[in-house]
Design a protein around this motif. Structure first.
Motif, PDB file in Angstrom:
ATOM      1  N   VAL A   1     -10.371   2.422  -3.018  1.00 15.28           N
ATOM      2  CA  VAL A   1      -9.795   3.648  -2.061  1.00 15.28           C
ATOM      3  C   VAL A   1      -9.450   4.835  -3.034  1.00 15.28           C
ATOM      4  O   VAL A   1      -9.704   6.209  -2.824  1.00 15.28           O
ATOM      5  N   ALA A   2      -8.765   4.284  -4.259  1.00 12.88           N
ATOM      6  CA  ALA A   2      -8.281   5.405  -5.042  1.00 12.88           C
ATOM      7  C   ALA A   2      -9.677   6.267  -5.633  1.00 12.88           C
ATOM      8  O   ALA A   2      -9.515   7.356  -6.089  1.00 12.88           O
ATOM      9  N   VAL A   3     -10.667   5.463  -6.140  1.00 12.64           N
ATOM     10  CA  VAL A   3     -11.809   6.032  -6.657  1.00 12.64           C
ATOM     11  C   VAL A   3     -12.542   7.036  -5.668  1.00 12.64           C
ATOM     12  O   VAL A   3     -12.831   8.020  -6.166  1.00 12.64           O
ATOM     13  N   VAL A   4     -12.623   6.678  -4.631  1.00 13.77           N
ATOM     14  CA  VAL A   4     -13.005   7.461  -3.297  1.00 13.77           C
ATOM     15  C   VAL A   4     -12.313   8.736  -3.324  1.00 13.77           C
ATOM     16  O   VAL A   4     -12.730   9.692  -3.059  1.00 13.77           O
ATOM     17  N   PHE A   5     -11.041   8.345  -3.243  1.00 11.94           N
ATOM     18  CA  PHE A   5     -10.183   9.706  -3.152  1.00 11.94           C
ATOM     19  C   PHE A   5     -10.223  10.532  -4.185  1.00 11.94           C
ATOM     20  O   PHE A   5     -10.450  11.811  -4.004  1.00 11.94           O
ATOM     21  N   ALA A   6     -10.532   9.976  -5.248  1.00 14.72           N
ATOM     22  CA  ALA A   6     -10.532  10.989  -6.755  1.00 14.72           C
ATOM     23  C   ALA A   6     -11.714  11.784  -6.533  1.00 14.72           C
ATOM     24  O   ALA A   6     -11.934  12.804  -6.887  1.00 14.72           O
ATOM     25  N   THR A   7     -12.994  11.053  -5.974  1.00 14.54           N
ATOM     26  CA  THR A   7     -14.128  11.693  -5.879  1.00 14.54           C
ATOM     27  C   THR A   7     -14.152  12.758  -5.105  1.00 14.54           C
ATOM     28  O   THR A   7     -14.508  13.972  -5.471  1.00 14.54           O
ATOM     29  N   VAL A   8     -13.411  12.741  -3.884  1.00 14.35           N
ATOM     30  CA  VAL A   8     -13.320  13.843  -2.973  1.00 14.35           C
ATOM     31  C   VAL A   8     -12.555  14.919  -3.482  1.00 14.35           C
ATOM     32  O   VAL A   8     -12.730  15.987  -3.113  1.00 14.35           O
TER      33      VAL A   8
ATOM     34  N   ALA B   1       0.829  -1.291  -0.108  1.00 12.73           N
ATOM     35  CA  ALA B   1      -0.007   0.037  -0.065  1.00 12.73           C
ATOM     36  C   ALA B   1       0.754   1.257   0.066  1.00 12.73           C
ATOM     37  O   ALA B   1       0.558   2.203  -0.695  1.00 12.73           O
ATOM     38  N   VAL B   2       1.902   1.328   0.687  1.00 10.63           N
ATOM     39  CA  VAL B   2       2.829   2.333   0.755  1.00 10.63           C
ATOM     40  C   VAL B   2       3.402   2.739  -0.645  1.00 10.63           C
ATOM     41  O   VAL B   2       3.469   3.872  -0.996  1.00 10.63           O
ATOM     42  N   LEU B   3       4.127   1.674  -1.255  1.00  8.30           N
ATOM     43  CA  LEU B   3       4.454   1.729  -2.513  1.00  8.30           C
ATOM     44  C   LEU B   3       3.544   2.409  -3.683  1.00  8.30           C
ATOM     45  O   LEU B   3       3.995   3.190  -4.400  1.00  8.30           O
ATOM     46  N   LEU B   4       2.260   1.707  -3.527  1.00  5.00           N
ATOM     47  CA  LEU B   4       1.244   2.334  -4.387  1.00  5.00           C
ATOM     48  C   LEU B   4       0.979   3.555  -4.233  1.00  5.00           C
ATOM     49  O   LEU B   4       0.841   4.412  -5.093  1.00  5.00           O
ATOM     50  N   CYS B   5       0.893   4.100  -2.848  1.00  8.80           N
ATOM     51  CA  CYS B   5       0.523   5.454  -2.400  1.00  8.80           C
ATOM     52  C   CYS B   5       1.792   6.540  -2.961  1.00  8.80           C
ATOM     53  O   CYS B   5       1.680   7.596  -3.646  1.00  8.80           O
ATOM     54  N   ALA B   6       3.070   5.827  -2.867  1.00  8.79           N
ATOM     55  CA  ALA B   6       4.220   6.730  -3.379  1.00  8.79           C
ATOM     56  C   ALA B   6       4.396   6.899  -4.730  1.00  8.79           C
ATOM     57  O   ALA B   6       4.307   8.203  -5.347  1.00  8.79           O
ATOM     58  N   MET B   7       3.917   5.906  -5.638  1.00  9.70           N
ATOM     59  CA  MET B   7       3.648   6.169  -7.059  1.00  9.70           C
ATOM     60  C   MET B   7       2.617   7.101  -7.318  1.00  9.70           C
ATOM     61  O   MET B   7       2.637   7.941  -8.287  1.00  9.70           O
TER      62      MET B   7
END
Length: 423
Positions: free
Chosen positions: A406-413, A349-355
């Motif tokens: 999580v990425a889709v929710v973050f993009a919506t917010v 998860a950390v590596l995906l968040c980093a990229m």
């Protein structure tokens, strides 16, 4: 940014603005007249001339090689010496007549002949078999040629020889950190800064990679993973490039921007490498511990600090996200479990968040290479998670699905929070 493509785009924009009535024709003409003249490029005649010169040089070398054993020692040395003198004399004539590309080519060929002369003298007189020392001598001679002639090709020859030298020294003494190459690299970087050349900046950025790779592979710490050592090098290159580019000097901006681009791509490659090497797809070390040498950790920390310094100087939000990307990639090393039980979901998860932070930082700063590096890093990390050897594929699919949600929710917010003009 290539000067010709920038000019073409500017001329198109000026024509459109003039047609739309945004600017007056006189203002557009003033802008065009204020631009300096473009340096002459490489035309067809120059290309044909370069090919012809290379063919003549190849014919000369083939003739000498065919009669090499029949030529006396002093005659061999005289041939190489005459080749160097003729090459540099021809380069001086090209430089005086304004043919800079051909002059650069002659300086490069002269630097290569100098290396051949070193090898010849060592062979004829049976000097000590210090091949790495010969590479260092070749690098010094080629660098002197680059310094005197401002030849980018000679600088490339010098950096290639220096890279071979440091790799050989690292192999010969794996228990000693080969710091002399760092001094050589800093001198080359200073020359690229003085030239204000984007080509030289690319050469300098590429030259630092072999040293970091060789250094990361030389250590035999218990459980140390080369990918973690490489991560600290990528962090330092990325952060130092951003900090240099934040300086008010245009020379620093050109050099730093190139270094930061290579640092971003190196960071993305390391993120994928951490998954593929640590999680048993490719076994590099027998242990699964994530020990790192202290000096490498300090380099990674310095990269984060330099990125934050750049963010302070430029006030760009993208630099803050770049610092987050660097810190998250470095954080993945201690997050990796010491035992083989379970899977490092948190590290994934950390590596995906980093990229993701790397991609967003490129979007905010409008730096396309950084965006590309981030997307490549995301693809590499996802591929590594999906095709890892241990663990169930069902668990990995559930993890990737959760990360996608999580990425889709973050993009919506984020879309609702940002003003419409910035979306």
């Amino acid at each position: 940014m290539f000067e010709k493509s920038y000019r073409d785009r500017l001329n198109a924009d000026l024509a459109r603005w003039e047609a739309d009535g945004v600017i007056a024709p006189a203002a557009a003409a003033s802008i065009r007249n204020a631009l300096p003249q473009l340096a002459p490029g490489i035309n067809i005649a120059v290309v044909v001339g370069i090919v012809g010169g290379l063919l003549i040089a190849a014919a000369f070398l083939a003739f000498v090689a065919a009669h090499w054993t029949e030529i006396a020692r002093l005659a061999r040395f005289a041939i190489l010496l005459a080749g160097m003198v003729a090459t540099y004399a021809l380069g001086a004539w090209f430089a005086a007549s304004g043919r800079n590309v051909l002059a650069d080519l002659c300086a490069s060929v002269g630097a290569i002949i100098f290396g051949a002369g070193i090898a010849l003298v060592g062979q004829m007189y049976h000097l000590g078999e210090d091949f790495a020392g010969g590479m260092l001598l070749w690098s010094i001679g080629a660098f002197a040629a680059a310094f005197l002639t401002a030849s980018r090709g000679a600088l490339a020859v010098s950096l290639v020889a220096a890279s071979i030298w440091t790799c050989m020294r690292t192999y010969d003494a794996p228990d000693v950190l080969h710091l002399p190459f760092v001094a050589v690299w800093l001198i080359a970087a200073g020359l690229a800064f003085a030239w204000n050349s984007r080509v030289a900046a690319h050469l300098v950025a590429v030259a630092v990679l072999p040293w970091w790779i060789a250094t990361s592979l030389r250590f035999e710490f218990d459980g140390s993973q080369p990918s973690f050592v490489l991560a600290n090098g990528a962090a330092l290159l990325f952060g130092a490039g951003l900090a240099i580019a934040a300086m008010p000097s245009p020379r620093a901006m050109r050099l730093g921007s190139v270094l930061s681009i290579y640092g971003a791509f190196a960071l993305a490659a390391v993120a994928a490498l951490e998954v593929t090497t640590v999680d048993d797809i490719f076994r590099v070390r027998s242990s699964t511990m994530s020990g790192q040498p202290l000096w490498a950790i300090l380099c990674g920390v310095a990269g984060v600090i330099l990125t934050l310094v750049s963010a302070t100087l430029t006030r760009r939000p993208g630099d803050i996200l770049s610092a987050c990307a660097i810190a998250l990639v470095l954080l993945a090393a201690p997050l990796w479990p010491v035992s083989t039980a379970g899977e490092p979901w948190l590290a994934y998860a950390v590596l995906l968040c980093a990229m993701l932070c790397l991609v967003v930082s490129g979007v905010l700063d409008d730096v396309r290479p950084r965006i590309v590096a981030g997307w490549l890093g995301i693809a590499g990390v996802i591929a590594g998670i999906t095709w890892a050897v241990k663990g169930s594929l069902l668990g990995r699919s559930a993890f990737l699905a959760a990360a996608g949600i999580v990425a889709v929710v973050f993009a919506t917010v984020l879309n609702r929070a940002l003003p419409r003009a910035e979306r």
